[in-house]
Motif scaffolding. Structure first.
Motif, PDB file in Angstrom:
ATOM      1  N   ARG A  49      17.568  12.961  -7.278  1.00  0.00           N
ATOM      2  CA  ARG A  49      16.715  11.909  -6.718  1.00  0.00           C
ATOM      3  C   ARG A  49      17.592  10.742  -6.263  1.00  0.00           C
ATOM      4  NH1 ARG A  49      13.554  13.512 -11.390  1.00  0.00           N
ATOM      5  NH2 ARG A  49      11.852  14.825 -10.619  1.00  0.00           N
ATOM      6  N   TRP A  69       2.481   8.597  -9.495  1.00  0.00           N
ATOM      7  CA  TRP A  69       2.604   9.698  -8.531  1.00  0.00           C
ATOM      8  C   TRP A  69       3.543  10.779  -9.064  1.00  0.00           C
ATOM      9  CZ3 TRP A  69       1.830   4.657  -7.108  1.00  0.00           C
ATOM     10  CH2 TRP A  69       0.714   4.417  -6.296  1.00  0.00           C
ATOM     11  N   LEU A  92       6.829  11.368  -1.175  1.00  0.00           N
ATOM     12  CA  LEU A  92       7.823  12.399  -0.899  1.00  0.00           C
ATOM     13  C   LEU A  92       7.165  13.612  -0.248  1.00  0.00           C
ATOM     14  CD1 LEU A  92       9.731  12.193  -4.281  1.00  0.00           C
ATOM     15  CD2 LEU A  92      10.668  11.548  -2.048  1.00  0.00           C
ATOM     16  N   LEU A 108       8.998   7.075  -6.611  1.00  0.00           N
ATOM     17  CA  LEU A 108      10.060   8.032  -6.930  1.00  0.00           C
ATOM     18  C   LEU A 108      10.152   8.321  -8.427  1.00  0.00           C
ATOM     19  CD1 LEU A 108      12.266   9.696  -5.530  1.00  0.00           C
ATOM     20  CD2 LEU A 108      13.814   7.746  -5.764  1.00  0.00           C
ATOM     21  N   SER A 109       9.336   7.662  -9.214  1.00  0.00           N
ATOM     22  CA  SER A 109       9.419   7.830 -10.665  1.00  0.00           C
ATOM     23  C   SER A 109       8.774   9.147 -11.090  1.00  0.00           C
ATOM     24  CB  SER A 109       8.718   6.677 -11.383  1.00  0.00           C
ATOM     25  OG  SER A 109       8.627   6.952 -12.770  1.00  0.00           O
ATOM     26  N   PRO A 110       9.472   9.940 -11.915  1.00  0.00           N
ATOM     27  CA  PRO A 110       8.865  11.171 -12.433  1.00  0.00           C
ATOM     28  C   PRO A 110       7.883  10.915 -13.565  1.00  0.00           C
ATOM     29  CG  PRO A 110      11.075  10.912 -13.314  1.00  0.00           C
ATOM     30  CD  PRO A 110      10.875   9.777 -12.348  1.00  0.00           C
ATOM     31  N   ASP A 153      15.428  14.730  -3.310  1.00  0.00           N
ATOM     32  CA  ASP A 153      14.362  13.797  -2.932  1.00  0.00           C
ATOM     33  C   ASP A 153      15.018  12.487  -2.534  1.00  0.00           C
ATOM     34  OD1 ASP A 153      12.364  15.605  -3.428  1.00  0.00           O
ATOM     35  OD2 ASP A 153      11.912  14.846  -5.432  1.00  0.00           O
ATOM     36  N   ASN A 199       3.414  14.316  -7.611  1.00  0.00           N
ATOM     37  CA  ASN A 199       4.148  14.502  -6.364  1.00  0.00           C
ATOM     38  C   ASN A 199       5.646  14.583  -6.623  1.00  0.00           C
ATOM     39  OD1 ASN A 199       5.664  12.518  -4.107  1.00  0.00           O
ATOM     40  ND2 ASN A 199       4.494  14.213  -3.239  1.00  0.00           N
ATOM     41  N   VAL A 200       6.152  13.677  -7.460  1.00  0.00           N
ATOM     42  CA  VAL A 200       7.597  13.596  -7.690  1.00  0.00           C
ATOM     43  C   VAL A 200       8.110  14.844  -8.396  1.00  0.00           C
ATOM     44  CG1 VAL A 200       9.427  12.291  -8.826  1.00  0.00           C
ATOM     45  CG2 VAL A 200       7.532  11.074  -7.736  1.00  0.00           C
ATOM     46  N   THR A 201       7.378  15.330  -9.385  1.00  0.00           N
ATOM     47  CA  THR A 201       7.863  16.438 -10.208  1.00  0.00           C
ATOM     48  C   THR A 201       7.421  17.803  -9.698  1.00  0.00           C
ATOM     49  OG1 THR A 201       5.946  16.254 -11.685  1.00  0.00           O
ATOM     50  CG2 THR A 201       7.909  14.974 -12.260  1.00  0.00           C
TER      51      THR A 201
END
Length: 646
Positions: A538, A522, A482, A516-518, A146, A525-527
């Protein structure tokens, strides 16, 4: 070796009991065994070194591949690494050769290496030595990755690069596209997933659509903005008159008389006789045509007065006996006057009150944003002379509540310090309070207060102010979550970047971290797990062409800083230092999430804040377009997995 074999055979067949020949044969056999072991060990060691050098060469060659493919520079790099890893003299070898080629413009590098290793002991038995060969191949694959690109799209990105006709923005677009092509080529033929996200930033970020999509209530329904408010005055006008009230009156003008003239020629000796014969006086009667004059006036009470004045002439005749010379005569004269009749109608006025623009007051104004935040056309009376203007939200935001402190830090134990700066929180969603929500940036109603001294315009803190001007406001391209992208979509996004505004690194970093944070808003989306079930690396690429440079007079993510004072105590003192402190705290928070943070300083030197922000060995300085491309390519090659494939 054949002679040794024959000698041994003869000794075996000889049964005469001669001990000395047997000892001689044993010595030669032992020498052959020891010498062979030594030379074979040398050959194995040299073969291993040759293979390692071959692998190092093709790896270096693949790493040096640019958008020019496997060119002379990349091939030279491969040769250099091979020679650095294979010291012919140290190995005691000779005739060493290395060659590398690529049939797919550098996607895969094929290499061959050869050398000759002479024997140390076995040459006495006629052994010529080892002819050693190695083949090697290196390619770049890529795992699940990502990549969030946080891109400085401030006004300076329109500047032309030194010694070139190319703008900084055009150079960035080209490098982004080459970066994409490198990663996609690396993933070709594999089941790896590569996703790209974007946060273009300047004075703020364009994340409105993302917030509305997740929950419209993440945005406030009303917001106080540094603006201007029209002051109106009432103008009363007469639009008509009511039912009139009539009145009338009549007057006579003063009477005028003509001179005496004889009524007849009869002479009377006595006055009595004359009086007995004179006619009776006639009364005033109308004479001639009357005239009428109409006038319309307004009295002191504002009433309409309509007056019709009619003038009627009248005459009368009177008689008298007057002695003339020798007798009495009957004489007459005419009396004249005018009868003036006045008819008046008085009507009360009907008024209409109208609000007329008088002046502006420049001051904070609270606006209803409940419809505006949903991208509906919304009106506000900030147009010329207080007219209503319609505007639609572009999607840029003002940040949620903060605290005005000189320095910030972040730790894994306590988070951000000092506490209370919700604008720095990466993962925390709004809790329902307005302080925890974002506000839509509304450029059409944003005004700063000013004053003019000796022809120069200065910011003005007074409330309200009689003078002001519209605040500059800039909104970059929309941020993107992402997502996998084909080349056309990626290229189109790069081409749509819009350079304008001031440099606020902290707003770019916090939103890059949020997307971008898991663990954040969001996270779904990230995970999202890739279909191949593998791990995901990442990466955040933070590219800027300038140092932190906030503007206290522009509308930004923190309002108009001179007036709103959300970051500083007076609107300007140490503004840059305070934003840098926030930026560095955010960098620490992002890196703590296992995100590799790449920093590229483009067309400028590497500043201490930028160097500190980057992950280890992840900072690049690019003075021109070529170096910018090199930086993106270097990152691509480390986001990808460079490996030996044979």
């Amino acid at each position: 070796m054949f002679a040794l074999f024959r000698l041994s055979l003869n000794v075996i067949r000889n049964r005469s009991g001669n001990i000395l020949p047997l000892a001689a044969v044993a010595i030669f056999g032992l020498a052959a065994m020891v010498g062979g072991a030594i030379d074979i060990s040398r050959g194995w060691r040299t073969q291993t070194r040759l293979q390692s050098a071959c692998d190092a060469g093709v790896l270096a060659g693949r790493r040096a591949v640019t958008t020019q493919g496997y060119d002379t520079a990349a091939e030279t790099e491969a040769d250099r690494y091979f020679l650095a890893n294979f010291d012919e003299d140290r190995q005691g070898a000779s005739g060493t050769a290395f060659a590398s080629t690529s049939v797919d413009r550098g996607g895969t590098i094929e290499g061959t290496a050869s050398t000759t290793l002479p024997p140390v002991l076995m040459q006495i038995f006629g052994f010529a030595g080892f002819e050693l060969q190695a083949t090697c191949s290196a390619t770049m694959g890529v795992g699940n990755s990502d990549v969030m690109m946080v891109l400085d799209t401030t006004g300076s990105m329109t500047w032309t690069l030194a010694g070139s006709a190319q703008s900084r923005m055009d150079a960035l677009r080209t490098s982004m596209k080459n970066f994409y092509d490198t990663l996609e080529d690396s993933a070709a033929g594999s089941n790896a997933r590569i996703r790209y996200g974007f946060v273009p930033y300047s004075s703020t970020v364009n994340v409105g659509h993302l917030l509305v999509d997740i929950d419209p209530d993440y945005l406030v329904d009303s917001w106080t903005i540094q603006s201007r408010q029209a002051v109106w005055r009432t103008v009363r006008t007469v639009t008509g008159y009511g039912t009139p009230t009539p009145s009338s009156g009549s007057t006579n003008s003063p009477t005028t008389y003509s001179g005496w003239t004889n009524y007849s020629g009869t002479r009377y000796n006595f006055s009595s006789t004359c009086n007995n014969n004179k006619p009776a006086d006639t009364q005033f009667t109308n004479f001639g045509t009357p005239t009428a004059v109409t006038t319309t006036t307004t009295n002191a009470q504002g009433q309409q007065v309509v007056t019709v004045t009619t003038t009627q002439p009248q005459r009368a005749t009177s008689y008298a006996c007057n002695f003339v010379l020798i007798g009495y005569y009957i004489q007459q004269r005419t009396a004249a006057r005018n009868v003036v009749t006045t008819e008046t109608q008085t009507a009360d006025p009907i008024y209409s009150d109208t609000q007329v623009f008088d002046r502006w007051e420049y001051r904070p104004v609270t606006y209803d944003t409940s419809s505006y935040k949903l991208f509906n056309a919304t009106t506000a009376r900030t147009g010329e002379n207080g007219t209503a203007i319609s505007s639609t939200w572009e999607g840029c935001i003002e940040e949620r509540s903060t605290v005005s402190e000189p320095a910030f830090s972040w730790s894994a134990l306590t988070g951000f310090s000092p506490a209370g700066a919700q604008d720095l929180e990466i993962d925390t969603p709004p809790d329902g309070s307005d302080a925890s929500k974002w506000a839509p940036m509304w450029p059409e109603v944003a005004y700063m207060r000013t004053t003019t001294i000796n022809g120069a315009v200065y910011m003005n803190s007074s409330l309200p102010s009689a003078t002001g001007m519209q605040a500059p406001s800039f909104c970059p391209a929309q941020a993107q979550l992402l997502a996998t992208m084909n080349q056309a979509a990626f290229y189109a996004y790069a081409d749509a970047l819009n350079p304008e505004g001031a440099t606020y690194h902290d707003i770019g970093m916090v939103w890059g971290g949020r997307l971008l944070s898991p663990d954040g808003m969001w996270a779904n989306n990230v995970t999202e797990a890739p279909d191949n079930g593998g791990e995901v690396s990442r990466h955040m690429i933070f590219m800027t062409d300038g140092e932190m440079s906030p503007s206290y007079s522009s509308q930004s993510a923190w309002g108009i800083e001179y007036h709103d004072k959300r970051v500083t105590d007076n609107g300007y003192t140490n503004d840059t230092a305070r934003h840098n402190s926030r930026f560095l705290a955010l960098c620490d928070a992002v890196k703590a999430k296992g995100i590799r943070l790449w920093v590229i300083a483009f067309a400028q030197g590497m500043t201490t804040p930028l160097q500190t922000c980057a992950s280890s060995d992840s900072a690049f300085t690019a003075a021109n377009a070529s170096q910018l491309d090199d930086a993106f390519q270097a990152i691509a090659k480390q986001v990808g997995e460079l490996r030996v494939v044979q």
